[in-house]
Design a protein around this motif. Structure first.
Motif, PDB file in Angstrom:
ATOM      1  N   HIS A 273       0.790  -1.234   0.000  1.00  0.00           N
ATOM      2  CA  HIS A 273       0.000   0.000   0.000  1.00  0.00           C
ATOM      3  C   HIS A 273       0.823   1.285   0.000  1.00  0.00           C
ATOM      4  CE1 HIS A 273       0.925   0.666   4.282  1.00  0.00           C
ATOM      5  NE2 HIS A 273       0.818  -0.650   4.402  1.00  0.00           N
ATOM      6  N   ARG A 274       2.130   1.188   0.154  1.00  0.00           N
ATOM      7  CA  ARG A 274       2.924   2.394   0.360  1.00  0.00           C
ATOM      8  C   ARG A 274       3.941   2.596  -0.758  1.00  0.00           C
ATOM      9  NH1 ARG A 274       7.379   3.282   4.977  1.00  0.00           N
ATOM     10  NH2 ARG A 274       7.515   5.560   4.985  1.00  0.00           N
ATOM     11  N   SER A 275       3.973   3.797  -1.310  1.00  0.00           N
ATOM     12  CA  SER A 275       4.940   4.165  -2.339  1.00  0.00           C
ATOM     13  C   SER A 275       5.820   5.286  -1.800  1.00  0.00           C
ATOM     14  CB  SER A 275       4.200   4.624  -3.606  1.00  0.00           C
ATOM     15  OG  SER A 275       5.107   5.081  -4.577  1.00  0.00           O
ATOM     16  N   LEU A 276       7.118   5.197  -2.074  1.00  0.00           N
ATOM     17  CA  LEU A 276       8.055   6.208  -1.582  1.00  0.00           C
ATOM     18  C   LEU A 276       9.110   6.445  -2.642  1.00  0.00           C
ATOM     19  CD1 LEU A 276       8.843   7.972   0.889  1.00  0.00           C
ATOM     20  CD2 LEU A 276      10.333   6.088   1.605  1.00  0.00           C
ATOM     21  N   HIS A 277       9.272   7.708  -3.052  1.00  0.00           N
ATOM     22  CA  HIS A 277      10.254   8.073  -4.076  1.00  0.00           C
ATOM     23  C   HIS A 277      11.140   9.200  -3.552  1.00  0.00           C
ATOM     24  CE1 HIS A 277       7.279   5.907  -6.440  1.00  0.00           C
ATOM     25  NE2 HIS A 277       8.160   5.809  -7.413  1.00  0.00           N
ATOM     26  N   GLU A 278      12.404   9.224  -4.015  1.00  0.00           N
ATOM     27  CA  GLU A 278      13.390  10.147  -3.457  1.00  0.00           C
ATOM     28  C   GLU A 278      14.164  10.869  -4.560  1.00  0.00           C
ATOM     29  OE1 GLU A 278      14.615   7.585   0.506  1.00  0.00           O
ATOM     30  OE2 GLU A 278      15.603   7.118  -1.407  1.00  0.00           O
ATOM     31  N   ILE A 279      14.714  12.044  -4.177  1.00  0.00           N
ATOM     32  CA  ILE A 279      15.572  12.798  -5.078  1.00  0.00           C
ATOM     33  C   ILE A 279      16.443  13.726  -4.241  1.00  0.00           C
ATOM     34  CG2 ILE A 279      13.926  14.704  -5.410  1.00  0.00           C
ATOM     35  CD1 ILE A 279      14.874  14.812  -8.340  1.00  0.00           C
ATOM     36  N   ASP A 280      17.689  13.934  -4.656  1.00  0.00           N
ATOM     37  CA  ASP A 280      18.603  14.853  -3.975  1.00  0.00           C
ATOM     38  C   ASP A 280      18.596  16.187  -4.711  1.00  0.00           C
ATOM     39  OD1 ASP A 280      19.341  12.949  -2.091  1.00  0.00           O
ATOM     40  OD2 ASP A 280      20.972  12.183  -3.348  1.00  0.00           O
ATOM     41  N   LEU A 281      18.362  17.282  -3.958  1.00  0.00           N
ATOM     42  CA  LEU A 281      18.267  18.612  -4.556  1.00  0.00           C
ATOM     43  C   LEU A 281      18.966  19.642  -3.681  1.00  0.00           C
ATOM     44  CD1 LEU A 281      14.461  18.612  -5.485  1.00  0.00           C
ATOM     45  CD2 LEU A 281      16.364  18.384  -7.101  1.00  0.00           C
ATOM     46  N   GLY A 282      19.366  20.737  -4.314  1.00  0.00           N
ATOM     47  CA  GLY A 282      19.904  21.877  -3.589  1.00  0.00           C
ATOM     48  C   GLY A 282      21.295  21.658  -3.045  1.00  0.00           C
ATOM     49  N   ASP A 283      21.691  22.577  -2.188  1.00  0.00           N
ATOM     50  CA  ASP A 283      23.021  22.509  -1.587  1.00  0.00           C
ATOM     51  C   ASP A 283      23.033  21.422  -0.516  1.00  0.00           C
ATOM     52  OD1 ASP A 283      23.832  24.637  -3.148  1.00  0.00           O
ATOM     53  OD2 ASP A 283      23.207  26.122  -1.661  1.00  0.00           O
ATOM     54  N   GLY A 284      24.149  20.774  -0.407  1.00  0.00           N
ATOM     55  CA  GLY A 284      24.276  19.747   0.629  1.00  0.00           C
ATOM     56  C   GLY A 284      24.539  18.361   0.093  1.00  0.00           C
ATOM     57  N   PRO A 285      23.690  17.758  -0.751  1.00  0.00           N
ATOM     58  CA  PRO A 285      22.320  18.217  -1.060  1.00  0.00           C
ATOM     59  C   PRO A 285      21.333  17.722  -0.016  1.00  0.00           C
ATOM     60  CG  PRO A 285      22.820  16.263  -2.334  1.00  0.00           C
ATOM     61  CD  PRO A 285      24.047  16.545  -1.490  1.00  0.00           C
ATOM     62  N   VAL A 286      20.075  18.118  -0.172  1.00  0.00           N
ATOM     63  CA  VAL A 286      19.001  17.647   0.698  1.00  0.00           C
ATOM     64  C   VAL A 286      18.263  16.530  -0.022  1.00  0.00           C
ATOM     65  CG1 VAL A 286      16.839  18.270   1.838  1.00  0.00           C
ATOM     66  CG2 VAL A 286      18.759  19.883   1.823  1.00  0.00           C
ATOM     67  N   ARG A 287      17.980  15.453   0.697  1.00  0.00           N
ATOM     68  CA  ARG A 287      17.212  14.354   0.102  1.00  0.00           C
ATOM     69  C   ARG A 287      15.720  14.575   0.375  1.00  0.00           C
ATOM     70  NH1 ARG A 287      18.799   8.256  -0.749  1.00  0.00           N
ATOM     71  NH2 ARG A 287      19.943   9.471  -2.304  1.00  0.00           N
ATOM     72  N   TYR A 288      14.997  14.800  -0.694  1.00  0.00           N
ATOM     73  CA  TYR A 288      13.552  14.952  -0.602  1.00  0.00           C
ATOM     74  C   TYR A 288      12.888  13.611  -0.902  1.00  0.00           C
ATOM     75  CZ  TYR A 288      14.151  19.991  -0.360  1.00  0.00           C
ATOM     76  OH  TYR A 288      14.509  21.261   0.040  1.00  0.00           O
TER      77      TYR A 288
END
Length: 203
Positions: free
Chosen positions: A22-37
């Motif tokens: 039932h659960r979906s989770l997707h990720e991406i690294d953005l910005g300085d650092g970077p930050v993982r969203y």
């Protein structure tokens, strides 16, 4: 994650084995650092998307959702068979698909494809064949049902489908079509004709 917890204290919960249902989770690294969203969609709870930054709660929105992030927005949507869109759209209009988090059904399907490419291609081809067969057999029957609506029948007349399948075969085709549509969504494949069954059920 406790959905009733105060927003400031909500943290991203690790993906567990039963979450694939039932659960979906997707990720991406953005910005300085970077930050993982990370964007979570949990159909076992509701039809919303939740955005996290390095595991901390940022925002929640009904699907289809748009989350402002550094350099652009993340767009998320979900259909009957799974995530139909999960992309970062940059300020220049360019798009990047977010990667499935480890342990999710999309991740498991992707790893299977990398380990067993021949079997993966065979499954993909079978899914296309099933959806095309369903399209050919189901469309005339659906048109017949629609044409029997009184207002449509009065204006255009009724249509008699040349296809008349027994209920058990219709049920089998539906089950196979649902499995094939899910396979297409998990592998991020899309074609407006082949995936008609998937596209018309998008949120």
């Amino acid at each position: 994650m406790d959905p009733d917890a105060p927003a400031a204290s909500r943290r991203l919960r690790p993906v567990r084995r039963l979450d694939v249902l039932h659960r979906s989770l997707h990720e991406i690294d953005l910005g300085d650092g970077p930050v993982r969203y990370a964007v979570e969609v949990d159909t076992g709870r509701d039809w919303t998307a939740v955005l996290y930054a390095d595991g901390a709660f940022v925002a929640e929105a009904d699907l289809p959702a748009r989350f402002p992030v550094p350099g652009g927005v993340i767009e998320a949507d979900h259909g009957l068979y799974g995530v139909s869109r999960m992309h970062f759209v940059g300020a220049d209009g360019g798009e990047r698909r977010l990667a499935p988090a480890r342990g999710t059904l999309e991740d498991l399907r992707g790893r299977f494809g990398r380990r067993h490419p021949r079997a993966s291609r065979a499954i993909g081809a079978a899914a296309v064949a099933v959806l095309l067969v369903n399209l050919v057999l189901a469309a005339p029957q659906a048109l017949e049902l629609v044409s029997e609506v009184p207002r449509i029948a009065e204006r255009f007349g009724t249509f008699e489908s040349p296809v008349d399948l027994p209920w058990w075969l219709n049920a089998s085709l539906y089950a196979a079509g649902a499995a094939a549509a899910t396979e297409r969504v998990l592998t991020f494949r899309r074609n407006r004709i082949v995936d008609f069954e998937t596209i018309w059920t998008e949120g």
